[in-house]
Design a protein around this motif. Sequence first.
Motif, PDB file in Angstrom:
ATOM      1  N   GLU A   1       7.042   1.079  15.917  1.00 29.06           N
ATOM      2  CA  GLU A   1       7.408   1.263  14.503  1.00 29.06           C
ATOM      3  C   GLU A   1       7.581  -0.074  13.793  1.00 29.06           C
ATOM      4  N   SER A   2       8.191  -1.007  14.487  1.00 31.60           N
ATOM      5  CA  SER A   2       8.523  -2.289  13.871  1.00 31.60           C
ATOM      6  C   SER A   2       7.289  -3.110  13.498  1.00 31.60           C
ATOM      7  N   GLU A   3       6.139  -2.719  14.034  1.00 27.99           N
ATOM      8  CA  GLU A   3       4.916  -3.460  13.748  1.00 27.99           C
ATOM      9  C   GLU A   3       4.245  -2.999  12.456  1.00 27.99           C
ATOM     10  N   TYR A   4       4.707  -1.894  11.906  1.00 23.52           N
ATOM     11  CA  TYR A   4       4.109  -1.335  10.698  1.00 23.52           C
ATOM     12  C   TYR A   4       4.948  -1.684   9.470  1.00 23.52           C
ATOM     13  N   ASP A   5       4.264  -2.002   8.395  1.00 22.54           N
ATOM     14  CA  ASP A   5       4.934  -2.447   7.176  1.00 22.54           C
ATOM     15  C   ASP A   5       5.073  -1.361   6.115  1.00 22.54           C
ATOM     16  N   TYR A   6       4.195  -0.378   6.142  1.00 22.41           N
ATOM     17  CA  TYR A   6       4.176   0.636   5.089  1.00 22.41           C
ATOM     18  C   TYR A   6       4.217   2.020   5.719  1.00 22.41           C
ATOM     19  N   TRP A   7       4.983   2.921   5.068  1.00 21.16           N
ATOM     20  CA  TRP A   7       5.182   4.270   5.599  1.00 21.16           C
ATOM     21  C   TRP A   7       5.017   5.309   4.509  1.00 21.16           C
ATOM     22  N   GLY A   8       4.430   6.443   4.911  1.00 20.43           N
ATOM     23  CA  GLY A   8       4.374   7.593   4.032  1.00 20.43           C
ATOM     24  C   GLY A   8       5.640   8.418   4.180  1.00 20.43           C
ATOM     25  N   GLN A   9       5.740   9.495   3.397  1.00 21.10           N
ATOM     26  CA  GLN A   9       6.980  10.260   3.344  1.00 21.10           C
ATOM     27  C   GLN A   9       7.103  11.292   4.449  1.00 21.10           C
TER      28      GLN A   9
ATOM     29  N   VAL B   1       0.847  -1.172   0.000  1.00 20.31           N
ATOM     30  CA  VAL B   1       0.000   0.000   0.000  1.00 20.31           C
ATOM     31  C   VAL B   1       0.894   1.238   0.000  1.00 20.31           C
ATOM     32  N   GLN B   2       0.506   2.242  -0.787  1.00 19.77           N
ATOM     33  CA  GLN B   2       1.258   3.492  -0.843  1.00 19.77           C
ATOM     34  C   GLN B   2       0.535   4.539  -0.006  1.00 19.77           C
ATOM     35  N   LEU B   3       1.320   5.316   0.741  1.00 21.43           N
ATOM     36  CA  LEU B   3       0.759   6.312   1.645  1.00 21.43           C
ATOM     37  C   LEU B   3       1.306   7.689   1.309  1.00 21.43           C
ATOM     38  N   GLN B   4       0.436   8.679   1.331  1.00 21.44           N
ATOM     39  CA  GLN B   4       0.827  10.051   1.033  1.00 21.44           C
ATOM     40  C   GLN B   4       0.252  10.949   2.114  1.00 21.44           C
ATOM     41  N   ALA B   5       1.141  11.497   2.942  1.00 21.55           N
ATOM     42  CA  ALA B   5       0.709  12.400   4.013  1.00 21.55           C
ATOM     43  C   ALA B   5       0.732  13.846   3.539  1.00 21.55           C
ATOM     44  N   SER B   6      -0.192  14.633   4.066  1.00 23.70           N
ATOM     45  CA  SER B   6      -0.252  16.053   3.725  1.00 23.70           C
ATOM     46  C   SER B   6      -0.920  16.818   4.864  1.00 23.70           C
ATOM     47  N   GLY B   7      -0.875  18.148   4.766  1.00 25.06           N
ATOM     48  CA  GLY B   7      -1.572  18.972   5.735  1.00 25.06           C
ATOM     49  C   GLY B   7      -0.687  19.665   6.750  1.00 25.06           C
ATOM     50  N   GLY B   8       0.604  19.390   6.729  1.00 23.97           N
ATOM     51  CA  GLY B   8       1.499  20.045   7.663  1.00 23.97           C
ATOM     52  C   GLY B   8       1.667  21.513   7.329  1.00 23.97           C
ATOM     53  N   GLY B   9       2.331  22.225   8.236  1.00 19.75           N
ATOM     54  CA  GLY B   9       2.565  23.639   8.010  1.00 19.75           C
ATOM     55  C   GLY B   9       3.071  24.322   9.244  1.00 19.75           C
ATOM     56  N   LEU B  10       3.062  25.642   9.195  1.00 22.54           N
ATOM     57  CA  LEU B  10       3.505  26.473  10.317  1.00 22.54           C
ATOM     58  C   LEU B  10       2.277  27.055  11.002  1.00 22.54           C
ATOM     59  N   VAL B  11       2.212  26.900  12.314  1.00 22.27           N
ATOM     60  CA  VAL B  11       1.058  27.387  13.071  1.00 22.27           C
ATOM     61  C   VAL B  11       1.550  27.926  14.404  1.00 22.27           C
ATOM     62  N   GLN B  12       0.834  28.888  14.938  1.00 23.43           N
ATOM     63  CA  GLN B  12       1.187  29.428  16.249  1.00 23.43           C
ATOM     64  C   GLN B  12       0.707  28.484  17.356  1.00 23.43           C
ATOM     65  N   ALA B  13       1.349  28.565  18.487  1.00 26.38           N
ATOM     66  CA  ALA B  13       0.932  27.773  19.639  1.00 26.38           C
ATOM     67  C   ALA B  13      -0.539  28.047  19.952  1.00 26.38           C
TER      68      ALA B  13
END
Length: 126
Positions: free
Chosen positions: A110-118, A1-13
């Motif tokens: 971590e070792s229990e997961y097989d697929y990772w996004g970037q 399975v391919q994973l694509q993460a998005s939505g990050g950015g800069l935000v104030q506390a």
Amino acid sequence: VQLQASGGGLVQAGGSLRLSCAASGRTFSNYVMGWFRQAPGKEREFVAAISWSGGSRDYADSVKGRFTISRNNAENTVYLQMNSLKPEDTAVYSCAAVRARTYFGIYYRESEYDYWGQGTQVTVSA
């Protein structure tokens, strides 16, 4: 399975962000999904996980009450809603997947997961 993460950015506390992780290639609903993060100079750590059905979820103590993990199996997407963000939440956030073995099972290592996004960068300014 391919994973694509998005939505990050800069935000104030005190602000909010919603991360998304889109999956493709396999039957998404068969997979347990997790979010991990890695801050500069630190090891990657568990943030949250959700069972294949969404019926079971868990969080790291540091984010409980502020973050919410959810999934939409029809859209092959898992989300991480992050509220009341703190500077110490600054990190690269990655989503991960592993085929479910039980109905309510979720995984923390971590070792229990097989697929990772970037990964997607989240920066919280003071």
